[in-house]
Write a protein that holds these residues in place. Structure first.
Motif, PDB file in Angstrom:
ATOM      1  N   CYS A   1       0.845  -1.195   0.000  1.00 59.86           N
ATOM      2  CA  CYS A   1       0.000   0.000   0.000  1.00 59.86           C
ATOM      3  C   CYS A   1       0.878   1.243   0.000  1.00 59.86           C
ATOM      4  O   CYS A   1       1.823   1.339   0.796  1.00 59.86           O
TER       5      CYS A   1
ATOM      6  N   HIS B   1      -9.148  -2.250   2.819  1.00 55.45           N
ATOM      7  CA  HIS B   1      -9.026  -1.329   3.944  1.00 55.45           C
ATOM      8  C   HIS B   1      -9.191   0.096   3.409  1.00 55.45           C
ATOM      9  O   HIS B   1      -9.301   0.306   2.199  1.00 55.45           O
TER      10      HIS B   1
ATOM     11  N   SER C   1      -7.567   3.819   3.249  1.00 55.16           N
ATOM     12  CA  SER C   1      -6.389   4.676   3.452  1.00 55.16           C
ATOM     13  C   SER C   1      -6.225   5.537   2.204  1.00 55.16           C
ATOM     14  O   SER C   1      -6.962   5.374   1.226  1.00 55.16           O
TER      15      SER C   1
ATOM     16  N   HIS D   1     -10.275   0.476  -0.615  1.00 52.22           N
ATOM     17  CA  HIS D   1      -9.721  -0.226  -1.785  1.00 52.22           C
ATOM     18  C   HIS D   1      -9.228  -1.596  -1.365  1.00 52.22           C
ATOM     19  O   HIS D   1      -9.000  -1.850  -0.183  1.00 52.22           O
TER      20      HIS D   1
ATOM     21  N   HIS E   1      -6.487  -4.963  -1.800  1.00 46.27           N
ATOM     22  CA  HIS E   1      -5.124  -5.362  -2.155  1.00 46.27           C
ATOM     23  C   HIS E   1      -5.114  -6.847  -2.483  1.00 46.27           C
ATOM     24  O   HIS E   1      -5.966  -7.608  -2.004  1.00 46.27           O
TER      25      HIS E   1
HETATM   26 ZN   LIG Z   1      -4.060   0.194   0.782  1.00 47.67          ZN
END
Ligand SMILES: [Zn+2]
Ligand SMILES: [Zn+2]
Length: 265
Positions: A207, A223, A225, A236, A238
């Motif tokens: 990230c 999550h 961020s 979004h 991952h």
């Molecule tokens: Zn992220």
């Protein structure tokens, strides 16, 4: 990436708005018109597409609806990188001796049409409900090709692993598609991988907000961020940093691209 706005006559939405506006109105005991509640139910809209869409190849066309509530995403389905699944006379063809093609005469552009499209809410509906992914296209990668989940129509992904190319992708009679971390796009970095059918972007195993493999991911690998394309924190996904035992995959270690469920419907 071709970015354009839908060329819709402005008069039609305006007329519709006026009609809907009037039918939605009511009067209270004092005769005052109440429209605020109805306005509150309107779909959230945006005025400009995320710069993340600039990462998509020319195979992909992204259109923001005139009212800013929805985004159409269309693709030819053809990847912009090398693969054994191109025809041998294509400049992007690459022999991969350890890959067992699904069938010898399978090649990109040689089967049924590979173009696909879907429409997502401009702002994903993150109300907590989740929806399982299904077989078939679950998203579009920045390369232009389809993203599938961790299941294979004819059985487990493990059994099909030998047919996956260096990009973690293969094709049967249908579209060329990724099941695993697509290494032409990302390899344990924070690159944008694509957008899923719930309107949520998916990134590589790292990230950009921390420069590391995130440890606060939910069951979908998601999550909230900042990202390299969003200064405001945004939800979004991952690729989860967990080795997937694929058995006969020629390019281990393997990481499943997205196993679901969707969070943005
Ligand atoms: Zn992220
Ligand atoms: Zn497959």
């Amino acid at each position: 990436m071709k970015k354009r706005f839908k060329n819709v006559n402005i008069a039609l939405p305006l007329i519709l708005f006026v009609l809907i506006g009037f039918t939605a109105c009511s009067t209270d005991s004092d005769g005052a018109i109440i429209i605020e509640e109805e306005a509150g139910e309107e779909e959230a809209s945006i005025t400009e597409l995320s710069s993340a869409f600039d990462q998509f190849s020319d195979a992909v066309t992204v259109i923001l609806s005139s009212d800013g509530t929805q985004i159409d995403i269309e693709t030819t389905g053809f990847p912009n990188h090398r693969s054994i699944y191109w025809e041998t006379d294509n400049t992007l063809y690459e022999d991969e001796p350890n890959v067992r093609k699904t069938t010898e005469n399978t090649f990109i552009g040689g089967g049924r049409g590979e173009a696909s499209s879907f429409t997502v809410d401009a702002i994903p509906d993150l109300t907590g409900a989740t929806v399982a992914t299904e077989l078939g296209t679950i998203g579009i990668a920045v390369s232009g090709s389809a993203i599938f989940n961790d299941q294979e129509g004819m059985g487990d992904l493990d059994e099909a692993a030998g047919s996956l190319d260096w990009a973690g992708a293969h094709k049967g009679p249908g579209v060329y598609h990724y099941h695993l971390e697509p290494t032409p796009i990302t390899s344990d970095d924070d690159s944008l991988v694509g957008i899923l059918m719930d309107g949520v972007f998916i990134y590589g195993r790292q990230c950009s907000s921390t420069g590391t493999n995130p440890t606060d991911l939910d069951a979908s690998g998601g999550h909230t961020s900042t990202t390299q394309y969003e200064t405001e924190a945004i939800y979004h996904y991952h690729i989860i940093n967990e080795v997937y035992p694929t058995g006969s995959y020629a390019y281990e270690p393997a990481y499943v691209l997205f196993a679901g469920p969707f969070q943005g419907y």
